[in-house]
Design an enzyme around this catalytic site. Structure first.
Site, PDB file in Angstrom:
ATOM      1  CB  CYS A   1     -41.997 -15.534 -22.482  1.00  0.00           C
ATOM      2  SG  CYS A   1     -43.115 -16.222 -23.721  1.00  0.00           S
TER       3      CYS A   1
ATOM      4  CG  HIS B   1     -42.920 -21.762 -22.512  1.00  0.00           C
ATOM      5  ND1 HIS B   1     -42.669 -21.053 -21.348  1.00  0.00           N
ATOM      6  CD2 HIS B   1     -42.960 -20.835 -23.511  1.00  0.00           C
ATOM      7  CE1 HIS B   1     -42.574 -19.762 -21.640  1.00  0.00           C
ATOM      8  NE2 HIS B   1     -42.747 -19.610 -22.943  1.00  0.00           N
TER       9      HIS B   1
END
Lengths: 392, 145
Positions: free
Chosen positions: A89, A336
């Site tokens: 991430c 995201h």
């Protein structure tokens, strides 16, 4: 520690969302054009002598075979040095860190860091199945990201009295900020009651406690400070950065009320920048779930361990609060798109420090903005970057 | 009598024929002779020290409930019952605490308590390749009225 500073002279992103009508390369082109257009004195892209591409799910998400090397052609720079960076991430934030080191070393002069991620072209089912098949034979089987973070919420509620209302206040704030952000995936207000009543996913997390799956791209242009005046009279500088790892799997964690990788990455970044958490004016942090933002603001040192939920409910992190967090809407509202996420957060920090964030503008007192991601089977790696308006 | 369901994966546990009926199962982890600390599942290298002198080591049968969730939105590829419990159980070991994740036999988050004694049991789980035997954690009831 002494190092050669780096200046940010341009940044931009595309409107995040479900972008079925845009290819991977088209999204990159859009972000690149936005970053080029943002350069105050105008910008000739041939000044770029290296590109770092941030894409996380290249082999699982319909981006097969992309090593970052389709990007130079898509932005009219075929032949330029180009390297893809992947680090879970924090892929975007780590690509930025790597780009900064390329400039600080003196090897490269003007660097483009560009994050691009296609999250929606393959169905969630296909993507999750591919992810499970590629990972640990037991722990990734039937795994989903909320299932990894739910036990942290359970423990935080148990140890500190954090409530679902406190979790919900994070979603309410970030959705409100998202309404003010023209690039956000979701631009609607939500109430505490709506978050509490949303369909359950895995206790205590409900649907609005979770970030969406979003396509997107963001780009940032960096150079040496002495070169920055060619491009702008208002550069923003990189004050410091840090990366740290932790045991990746849930069962190996030393704590469930914090993410040690975030603590250590931020400690390294603060030390490099020569500042403390109290010096930070605004932060863009990794709110993949509401509980994650609560862990983040504690682990980054903005509030005492255990007070993250109370601080959120009491408004300490709103736009005019003591420490504004996720003015862009965060992952919860802006979205995201993994490789693009960190660079989009840095773009928000750049706007905030330059006073260009319009209705979302927060008060800049000390001239420091912090950007943070954490991820990798939950929290195996964290990256923190700190930007500043201060030239030295 | 039907044939017992095959294990979820080799090398994770020992369970005899009909394990899901009598519940008997032993989780098999690893212990590095030099590092000393227990880990699960068994890995070629010790996750705590990186040492490669790992040998099989049985886990205790009883631990304490550390954290849990009740999953109401099942991930793709999962074909078992919904909702289902998932949690983390702590086992005492000479060199510290070992945590293990797994299914819970209780699918109601409100019915579980922090620190509750949990026992490892065998359960049968439907999958896309047919039923398999795997482990789950069940309240052992010793601290219940």
């Amino acid at each position: 520690m002494s190092w050669n500073r780096v200046a940010v002279v341009g940044a931009g992103l595309i409107h995040m969302g479900e972008l079925f009508d845009q290819s991977y390369e088209q999204m990159a082109r859009g972000a690149f054009d936005a970053a080029v257009d943002s350069v105050d004195h105008g910008f000739d892209p041939t000044a770029i002598d290296a590109v770092f591409v941030a894409t996380q799910r290249g082999t699982l998400w319909g981006q097969e075979g992309i090593g970052g090397n389709t990007i130079p052609s898509a932005i009219g720079l075929a032949g330029v040095a180009c390297t893809r960076v992947e680090n879970a991430c924090p892929t975007g934030s780590d690509a930025f860190r790597v780009g900064c080191m390329a400039v600080a070393s003196g090897v490269h002069d003007v660097v483009l860091v560009i994050g691009v991620e296609k999250m929606r072209d393959k169905s969630s089912d296909e993507g999750l199945l591919a992810r499970a098949a590629a990972g640990h034979p037991v722990y990734t089987r039937g795994e989903s990201a909320p299932v990894l973070f739910a036990p942290f919420a359970t423990r935080h509620m148990h140890e500190f009295g954090t409530t679902r209302e406190m979790l919900a206040s994070v979603a309410v704030k970030n959705h409100h900020n998202g309404v003010l952000d023209p690039y956000a995936h979701f631009r609607n207000e939500v109430t505490i009651e709506q978050v509490l009543a949303a369909p359950p996913v895995c206790s205590p997390l409900h649907l609005l406690d979770c970030c969406p799956q979003t396509d997107g791209a963001a780009a940032i242009i960096i150079t040496a400070p002495e070169r920055a005046a060619d491009f702008t009279d208002r550069p923003v500088f990189v004050a410091g950065f840090g990366v740290a790892t932790d045991h990746p799997y849930l069962h190996e964690k030393s704590t469930y009320v914090g993410l040690p990788a975030t603590v250590e990455a931020s400690r390294r970044a603060y030390e490099m920048a020569g500042i403390s958490p109290a010096d930070v004016d605004v932060a863009e942090v990794h709110d993949c779930f509401t509980i994650t933002e609560i862990l983040d603001i504690e682990d980054l040192g903005f509030v005492e361990k255990g007070r993250g939920g109370v601080a959120s409910l009491e408004g300490e992190t709103v736009l005019d609060g003591r420490i504004p967090v996720n003015p862009s809407g965060g992952l919860l509202a802006k979205g995201h798109p993994i490789g693009a996420t960190g660079i989009a957060q840095l773009t928000e920090c750049w706007w905030q420090l330059r006073g260009q964030a319009d209705e979302r503008q927060v008060a800049i007192r000390n001239g420091f903005a912090l950007q943070h991601n954490v991820g990798g089977r939950g929290s195996g790696v964290s990256v923190v970057n700190i930007l500043t308006t201060n030239a030295s | 009598m039907t044939d017992p369901a095959p294990p979820l994966s080799d090398g994770l546990f020992r369970a005899g024929p009909g394990a899901a009926d009598d519940g008997t199962i032993t989780l098999v982890g690893g212990r590095s002779a030099s590092g000393g600390r227990l880990h699960f599942p068994r890995s070629p290298v010790c996750p705590w020290t990186g040492a490669d002198d790992v040998e099989d080591a049985d886990l205790p049968r009883t631990g304490r409930l550390w954290a849990w969730t009740t999953v109401t939105a099942a991930p793709p590829g999962y074909s078992g019952p919904v909702p289902y419990g998932f949690g983390v159980v702590e086992f005492d070991d000479a060199d510290g605490v070992l945590r293990v994740v797994g299914r819970l036999t209780v699918a109601d988050a409100a019915a579980l308590r922090f620190g509750e004694p949990m026992v490892v049991v065998a359960v049968e789980l439907p999958t896309e390749r047919g039923p398999v035997t795997t482990w789950a954690f069940a309240p052992d009831g010793t601290d219940r009225p």
